[in-house]
Write a protein that holds these residues in place. Structure first.
Motif, mmCIF file in Angstrom:
data_model
loop_
_atom_site.group_PDB
_atom_site.id
_atom_site.type_symbol
_atom_site.label_atom_id
_atom_site.label_comp_id
_atom_site.label_asym_id
_atom_site.label_seq_id
_atom_site.Cartn_x
_atom_site.Cartn_y
_atom_site.Cartn_z
ATOM 1 N N UNK A 2 40.853 30.008 -4.916
ATOM 2 C CA UNK A 2 41.965 29.840 -3.984
ATOM 3 C C UNK A 2 42.817 31.106 -3.985
ATOM 4 N N UNK A 3 43.552 31.266 -2.910
ATOM 5 C CA UNK A 3 44.422 32.412 -2.742
ATOM 6 C C UNK A 3 45.786 31.883 -2.318
ATOM 7 N N UNK A 4 46.841 32.403 -2.908
ATOM 8 C CA UNK A 4 48.183 32.051 -2.456
ATOM 9 C C UNK A 4 48.669 33.157 -1.525
ATOM 10 N N UNK A 5 49.023 32.758 -0.312
ATOM 11 C CA UNK A 5 49.493 33.695 0.706
ATOM 12 C C UNK A 5 50.988 33.488 0.846
ATOM 13 N N UNK A 6 51.770 34.491 0.468
ATOM 14 C CA UNK A 6 53.223 34.386 0.502
ATOM 15 C C UNK A 6 53.772 35.075 1.743
ATOM 16 N N UNK A 7 54.532 34.326 2.537
ATOM 17 C CA UNK A 7 55.217 34.852 3.710
ATOM 18 C C UNK A 7 56.657 35.144 3.295
ATOM 19 N N UNK A 8 57.045 36.407 3.352
ATOM 20 C CA UNK A 8 58.358 36.831 2.885
ATOM 21 C C UNK A 8 59.216 37.221 4.094
ATOM 22 N N UNK A 18 63.670 34.823 1.753
ATOM 23 C CA UNK A 18 62.958 33.605 1.377
ATOM 24 C C UNK A 18 61.469 33.880 1.380
ATOM 25 N N UNK A 19 60.793 33.204 0.490
ATOM 26 C CA UNK A 19 59.347 33.340 0.354
ATOM 27 C C UNK A 19 58.727 31.956 0.442
ATOM 28 N N UNK A 20 57.823 31.789 1.387
ATOM 29 C CA UNK A 20 57.097 30.529 1.535
ATOM 30 C C UNK A 20 55.663 30.788 1.090
ATOM 31 N N UNK A 21 55.213 30.020 0.106
ATOM 32 C CA UNK A 21 53.879 30.213 -0.457
ATOM 33 C C UNK A 21 52.937 29.117 0.035
ATOM 34 N N UNK A 22 51.814 29.554 0.610
ATOM 35 C CA UNK A 22 50.766 28.642 1.049
ATOM 36 C C UNK A 22 49.558 28.840 0.140
ATOM 37 N N UNK A 23 49.030 27.763 -0.412
ATOM 38 C CA UNK A 23 47.773 27.825 -1.158
ATOM 39 C C UNK A 23 46.654 27.692 -0.133
ATOM 40 N N UNK A 24 45.753 28.658 -0.105
ATOM 41 C CA UNK A 24 44.632 28.649 0.837
ATOM 42 C C UNK A 24 43.376 28.255 0.081
ATOM 43 N N UNK A 25 42.757 27.154 0.495
ATOM 44 C CA UNK A 25 41.551 26.679 -0.189
ATOM 45 C C UNK A 25 40.359 27.564 0.151
#
Length: 190
Positions: free
Chosen positions: A137-143, A157-164
């Motif tokens: 998995x990869x965590x994609x952080x939108x800053x 703010x940082x929103x972290x999405x876990x990408x399967x």
């Protein structure tokens, strides 16, 4: 996309720091066709509601905005009751992302309304790719860094999405730092 997260953090003024706690609910609706800046686009409504307790006093927070994206789902604008944001330049996500990769996505100029007469804020969107907590998995952080009308960051703010491994995103964390009237509030929702 929906997520319910628990908030922890601190509010600091000078040498005094108090704990912050609470809950956060996030929902991003399905995209639908719209027109933005005279061109076809997609729009999705983003809703965030939270109850934050600072030193025993609770405060509800509710934010709703329309996110505007192009055909590649890159952000080109946003609309809310108190701002109208437009991308400056051509936004782009990376075609592929690997751990350690980072870069800029777009700068948004935000105005008081759609007449674009009064600039009220400048936001820079960027990304960071980090290893996920699960295998493959990869965590994609939108800053998002908010500059207001200065060259100094006013909040982020940082929103972290876990990408399967199958490419499916899941919101797993929201981190925010805000400085207001000399008080620095740091929140971590996960």
């Amino acid at each position: 996309m929906q997520a319910n997260l628990s908030i922890s953090g601190t509010a600091t003024s000078g040498s005094t720091s108090v704990p912050v706690s609470g809950t956060l609910s996030y929902a991003l609706g399905m995209a639908s066709n719209t027109t933005f800046e005279g061109a076809g686009a997609q729009q999705a409504t983003e809703n965030l509601s939270a109850t934050v307790s600072v030193n025993g006093a609770s405060q509800p927070i509710s934010i709703s905005s329309a996110l505007i994206v192009n055909a590649q789902y890159a952000p080109i604008g946003a609309r809310s009751s108190d701002s109208y944001c437009v991308a400056s330049g051509t936004p782009a996500y990376p075609a592929t992302a690997t751990v350690g990769q980072s870069g800029d996505i777009v700068t948004m100029n935000c105005y008081a309304d759609s007449t674009k007469r009064t600039l009220v804020d400048v936001e820079k969107l960027s990304y960071v790719a980090v290893a996920g907590s699960d295998a493959n998995t990869l965590n994609f952080q939108m800053v998002t860094t908010d500059y207001g009308l200065t060259s100094t960051p006013q909040s982020s703010n940082t929103i972290t999405y876990a990408i399967s491994a199958a490419g499916v995103p899941k919101l797993v964390r929201v981190q925010a730092t805000q400085i207001e009237s000399g008080v620095t509030v740091v929140l971590d929702a996960k």
